[in-house]
Design an enzyme around this catalytic site. Structure first.
Site, PDB file in Angstrom:
ATOM      1  N   THR A 155      87.132  95.252  52.648  1.00  0.00           N
ATOM      2  CA  THR A 155      88.236  95.789  53.465  1.00  0.00           C
ATOM      3  C   THR A 155      89.245  96.463  52.530  1.00  0.00           C
ATOM      4  O   THR A 155      89.108  97.622  52.203  1.00  0.00           O
ATOM      5  CB  THR A 155      88.887  94.690  54.333  1.00  0.00           C
ATOM      6  N   LYS A 181      83.821  89.133  49.043  1.00  0.00           N
ATOM      7  CA  LYS A 181      84.857  90.115  49.341  1.00  0.00           C
ATOM      8  C   LYS A 181      86.168  89.383  49.489  1.00  0.00           C
ATOM      9  O   LYS A 181      86.215  88.205  49.868  1.00  0.00           O
ATOM     10  CB  LYS A 181      84.532  90.928  50.600  1.00  0.00           C
ATOM     11  N   THR A 199      90.822  88.026  54.198  1.00  0.00           N
ATOM     12  CA  THR A 199      89.784  87.014  54.274  1.00  0.00           C
ATOM     13  C   THR A 199      88.927  86.999  53.019  1.00  0.00           C
ATOM     14  O   THR A 199      88.710  88.008  52.399  1.00  0.00           O
ATOM     15  CB  THR A 199      88.887  87.339  55.471  1.00  0.00           C
ATOM     16  N   GLU A 282      95.272  92.656  45.940  1.00  0.00           N
ATOM     17  CA  GLU A 282      96.099  93.783  46.389  1.00  0.00           C
ATOM     18  C   GLU A 282      97.335  93.937  45.500  1.00  0.00           C
ATOM     19  O   GLU A 282      98.183  93.042  45.427  1.00  0.00           O
ATOM     20  CB  GLU A 282      96.518  93.562  47.844  1.00  0.00           C
ATOM     21  N   ASN A 405     100.527  95.614  52.765  1.00  0.00           N
ATOM     22  CA  ASN A 405     100.585  94.677  53.879  1.00  0.00           C
ATOM     23  C   ASN A 405     101.698  94.962  54.875  1.00  0.00           C
ATOM     24  O   ASN A 405     101.713  94.391  55.963  1.00  0.00           O
ATOM     25  CB  ASN A 405     100.698  93.253  53.329  1.00  0.00           C
ATOM     26  N   THR A 410      98.801  99.218  61.185  1.00  0.00           N
ATOM     27  CA  THR A 410      99.229 100.483  61.803  1.00  0.00           C
ATOM     28  C   THR A 410      98.886 101.683  60.942  1.00  0.00           C
ATOM     29  O   THR A 410      99.015 102.811  61.371  1.00  0.00           O
ATOM     30  CB  THR A 410     100.740 100.471  62.045  1.00  0.00           C
TER      31      THR A 410
END
Length: 410
Positions: A155, A181, A199, A282, A405, A410
């Site tokens: 993702t 992942k 996740t 991230e 995040n 959106t």
């Protein structure tokens, strides 16, 4: 030390991998992956301890219980978590398992489903079902097929995460291949097998011949020192899953003679994957290993490590390589573990920063800052209470993490 992970030839036998574009990801990239077992594999799984769980966690848990751990097909989608979707989400998961069983020629409850992506969005079962024939036609056992599986489940990951090893025994060779992942919403708290509990998804494939009961004994030990000992942001996902499958294709039986060596090899693969998850976190610019020693027991050592790893003040200091040892001590102090601050010693790399209840007389801020500018370094905290220890891998918190995040859905 950023890892560049590759898939090499010499994968475990008995598995076929594939991935296709089902139209779930907004990016248009591949988002549906499968691993078909040649026959039926014996398996064991651990799932998130979050009270809010995704539909595939519920269904997967039920299937593992119903079959006693037999798995014929792993089906994974990315781009939609199928979580907080009510009965409709469960129905959608079951319908994709039914369709997959018909398409791939296996039994319904031997299909193991997983999902990752945005929470609360209706699950597009029709897209998954429509893509199944193409997915079946794409199956293969090459390194490229395995890589396609690893990429499709990503993702916010920036690179695939794989690890593999082989074990030579008197009876022949055993191979282990792992795929993971995860880059955000990472603080896995995985429970016991078949127990109710961005996740992390992990799939471990081996060609050893083993019973599910043997795998259920091994997987908690491997998970505890790896996936349960990492954190990116302190958030435990609703979809976290680790699945271990044994195809038996090697013809080498897991027994008392090779069990310890197999467990060590499995642990090695899990630890490499766990590190890779944090390393690709991230916005991560620094990977920090917290080595807590001198604790009364391992539980308390890990509680202290988690308290530091989840402190926004510690994590933001790491992002700018600020050797603010006061934040480390403060986070340890509110961990809930009793200790005497005067007995604690702290080092950043090899640089002493705290001892005897105050700043170390040998503290060199410039040198500590230099250590913290490295991509990967260790903070050592000796509690002065006992012989227990733990290593916990975490990272810094950056503006890039906030950017990713702040507008994820959106």
């Amino acid at each position: 030390m950023s890892l560049e992970m590759k898939v090499m030839e010499g994968l475990p036998g008995g598995f076929l991998w594939a991935a296709v574009k089902a139209g779930i990801k907004a990016s248009g990239k591949s988002d549906l992956a499968a691993c078909l077992v040649d026959g039926v594999a014996q398996g064991a799984a651990v799932f998130t301890s979050n009270q809010v769980v995704a539909a595939p966690v519920t269904v997967g848990r039920n299937h593992m219980s119903a079959t006693g751990g037999r798995v014929g097909l792993v089906l994974v989608n990315a781009g939609n978590a199928n979580c907080a979707t009510g009965q409709a989400g469960l129905d959608a998961c079951n319908s994709t398992c039914t369709a997959a069983a018909e398409t791939f020629g296996c039994i319904f409850d031997e299909v193991f489903p997983s999902s990752t992506g945005i929470i609360g969005v209706p699950f597009p079962a029709d897209k998954v079902i429509a893509a199944l024939p193409e997915l079946k036609a794409s199956l293969g056992n090459s390194a490229e097929h395995a890589k396609s599986f690893a990429r499709a489940i990503m993702t916010t990951d920036t690179r695939m995460k794989v690890a593999q090893t082989s074990l030579h025994t008197d009876d022949g060779e055993i191979r282990i291949f792992g795929v993971a992942k995860g880059a955000g919403m990472i603080h896995p708290q995985l429970g016991a097998p078949v127990a109710p509990h961005a996740t992390m998804l992990v799939y471990l494939f081996t060609d050893v011949e083993a019973e599910s009961s043997q795998l259920r004994e091994l997987i908690p030990l491997a998970v505890d020192k790896s996936f349960n000992s990492i954190s990116i942001d302190g958030d435990t996902s609703t979809n976290d899953t680790v699945l271990l499958l044994a195809s038996g294709a090697s013809g080498v039986r897991l027994n008392d003679q090779n069990k310890a060596a197999f467990a060590a090899a499995l642990n090695e693969v899990c630890q490499k994957l766990a590190y890779a998850i944090v390393d690709d976190g991230e916005g991560v610019t620094h990977v920090v290993t917290l080595h807590i020693t001198g604790a009364r027991n391992e539980y308390e050592a890990r509680q202290i490590a988690k308290s530091i790893a989840h402190s926004p003040l510690c994590k933001t200091a790491w992002s700018s390589a600020d050797p603010n040892w006061g934040r480390l001590m403060a986070a340890a102090g509110y961990s809930g573990v009793e200790f005497d601050p005067a007995k604690v010693k702290v080092r950043i790399g090899e640089q002493p920063v705290y001892e005897n209840g105050m700043r170390s007389p040998d503290f060199d801020e410039a040198r500590a800052h230099t250590v913290m500018q490295q991509r990967d370094y260790t903070i050592r905290m000796d509690m002065g209470q006992g012989d227990a220890e733990c290593r916990f891998i975490t990272c810094d918190l950056t503006a890039e993490y906030v950017r990713i995040n702040a507008d994820y859905s959106t």
